[in-house]
Design a protein around this motif. Structure first.
Motif, short mmCIF file in Angstrom:
data_model
loop_
_atom_site.label_atom_id
_atom_site.label_comp_id
_atom_site.label_asym_id
_atom_site.label_seq_id
_atom_site.Cartn_x
_atom_site.Cartn_y
_atom_site.Cartn_z
N ASN A 45 0.83 -1.21 0.00
CA ASN A 45 0.00 0.00 0.00
C ASN A 45 0.86 1.25 0.00
OD1 ASN A 45 0.87 0.48 2.62
ND2 ASN A 45 -1.06 -0.11 3.59
N ASN B 124 1.46 3.38 2.19
CA ASN B 124 2.23 3.61 3.41
C ASN B 124 3.42 2.68 3.54
OD1 ASN B 124 0.42 5.62 4.28
ND2 ASN B 124 -0.98 4.06 5.09
N SER C 110 3.25 -0.72 3.62
CA SER C 110 2.93 -1.99 4.28
C SER C 110 2.52 -3.02 3.23
CB SER C 110 1.79 -1.81 5.28
OG SER C 110 2.14 -0.87 6.27
N ASN D 246 0.99 7.52 -3.27
CA ASN D 246 0.07 8.53 -2.70
C ASN D 246 -0.40 9.54 -3.72
OD1 ASN D 246 -0.26 7.88 0.11
ND2 ASN D 246 1.92 8.36 0.38
#
Length: 454
Positions: free
Chosen positions: A214, A216, A218, A453
């Motif tokens: 993802n 972030n 992870s 992002n």
């Protein structure tokens, strides 16, 4: 029973029910099927072979309207019904293979046979499409007659079929007078009398790593899909026994030394003796000649991304976008990833690309809105950097383009991420010849995505 047809795409055949895991079908329930292959938007029948005639072939005319109706409703279903007739279908390229039945058929077996048809036709014609069917009507009819007889699947191995059904008509007539022993032989996947001057077997253990990371950083999901492929060049009718570092086997024998793996969803070639594997985990078999896939498996485990990607994407309104991507090899230093491709999405209105890379080459692929960064050789533990600069049009684009992920392609030879190992390969043949087994390990990217992002 089964019936098979090809319609600008239709094949019709009839099958009785109950099958082994190797497509040796012994069907026991009366179930009439009619198989059809259609082009995506056409309803013209290309070719038809009806073995029993229990289902009216006109029923296939209801398939395309049903499919289009389901597509409009957003409910695509692998099984559709019209009255008492049920359609089971798969899509290959721009063709549909459709099986129809008016009985309570075993759907998994029907789909297995449909995929087997695709495999056989592809082996023969290289590409399964409307043109290959039209150019090979005679061969297709011959194949349909050999694949199934009066509703019972017969010979479904393309290598055996190619011994007596060729794509040259003259040879076909001669071949009809003599049926290969493999058709009636208990070992239907291998001919007798095979001879080689040098007896060898090559084993390729190939693993694909699937990873979703993802924004972030992870790991959301990861697994390993593996296969063991053989290239067998052995004389006679050899017996082979393959040993892996299988955790279940080690537990059965009371050993627990070294690294072991737990394989799930194991699928074997029909040559493997399943009863022997289920009793003591021994992979024992008489191999097909030439190339074949012995087995496939899945390992559901947490996998650290082998190539880690960090990205910074900055958009400057009305002017430009700047992209910085850092790639790091998170595998052992002794290994090298080959032909690495990092695919970075860019805005659809980007232009005037400029690139700077610490290694490899970057290029803009405007039709796919991607920057493709290619690194021919990527050693483990190394880090590389790529910077890209794009101009944007003077009018700001407010459309929601979504956030497609960065994808990575690579191949690492002499390495398996799961740690699976071929412990031994025993080759036993009554003539007593000595044979050499060769083993090669390869890890490659599967569905490897890293979200961003921006």
């Amino acid at each position: 029973m089964l019936c098979v047809c090809v319609i600008t795409g239709c094949v019709t055949c009839t099958v009785t029910h109950d099958v082994t895991a190797h497509l040796i079908y012994m069907w026991h329930a009366a179930a009439l099927l009619s198989l059809a292959v259609r082009l995506l938007h056409l309803e013209q029948v290309l070719i038809c072979r009806n073995y029993k005639g229990d289902v009216d072939m006109a029923e296939i005319d209801h398939f395309m309207p049903l499919l289009m109706q389901h597509e409009e409703e957003g409910l695509i279903c692998p099984v559709m019904s019209h009255g008492s007739v049920h359609f089971m279908w798969i899509k290959h390229s721009n063709l549909y293979l459709v099986a129809t039945t008016n009985k309570n058929s075993n759907a998994s077996l029907v789909y297995s046979f449909l995929y087997k048809l695709v495999e056989v036709f592809t082996e023969y014609f290289k590409e399964l499409e409307e043109e290959s069917i039209q150019d090979n009507f005679v061969v297709v009819y011959e194949l349909l007659d050999e694949l199934m007889d009066f509703g019972f699947p017969q010979t479904t191995d393309s290598k055996i079929l190619q011994e007596y059904i060729t794509q040259e008509g003259a040879k076909l007539e001669v071949a009809k007078t003599k049926v290969p022993t493999t058709v009636t032989n208990a070992v239907s996947w291998r001919s007798e009398g095979i001879k080689y001057k040098k007896n060898e077997v090559f084993i390729d253990v190939i693993e694909s790593i699937n990873v979703l990371v993802n924004a972030n950083g992870s790991v959301m999901s990861s697994d390993i899909v593996g296969s063991i492929k053989l290239k067998t060049m052995l004389s006679g009718m050899p017996e082979l026994r393959l040993g892996l570092n299988d955790r279940v086997l080690f537990a059965l024998t009371g050993r627990d030394k070294g690294k072991t793996v737990v394989m799930e969803d194991v699928k074997f070639h029909q040559c493997v003796r399943l009863s022997r594997f289920e009793s003591d985990r021994t992979i024992s078999f008489i191999p097909p000649d030439g190339e074949s896939e012995l087995m496939s498996y899945r390992i559901n485990t947490h996998v650290k991304p082998l190539i880690w990607i960090e990205s910074v994407i900055e958009k400057f309104s009305h002017s430009r976008v700047e992209i910085m991507v850092k790639a790091k090899g998170q595998f052992k230093k002794q290994s090298v990833a080959n032909n690495v491709e990092v695919r970075v999405p860019v805005p659809s209105d980007a232009d005037s690309p400029k690139f700077k890379t610490s290694t490899g080459n970057a290029k803009y692929v405007p039709e796919k809105n991607l920057v493709v960064w290619t690194i021919k050789s990527f050693p483990g533990g190394k880090e590389f950097l790529m910077r890209a600069h794009f101009g944007l049009p003077s009018v700001e684009n407010d459309e929601m383009e979504g956030k497609p992920p960065i994808t990575v392609k690579f191949e690492i030879p002499y390495f398996t991420v799961s740690g699976i190992q071929v412990r031994y390969m025993k080759i036993i043949e009554k003539s007593g010849y000595q044979a050499l087994p060769w083993v090669r390990y390869i890890t490659q990217s599967g569905d490897y995505q890293l979200r961003t992002n921006v």
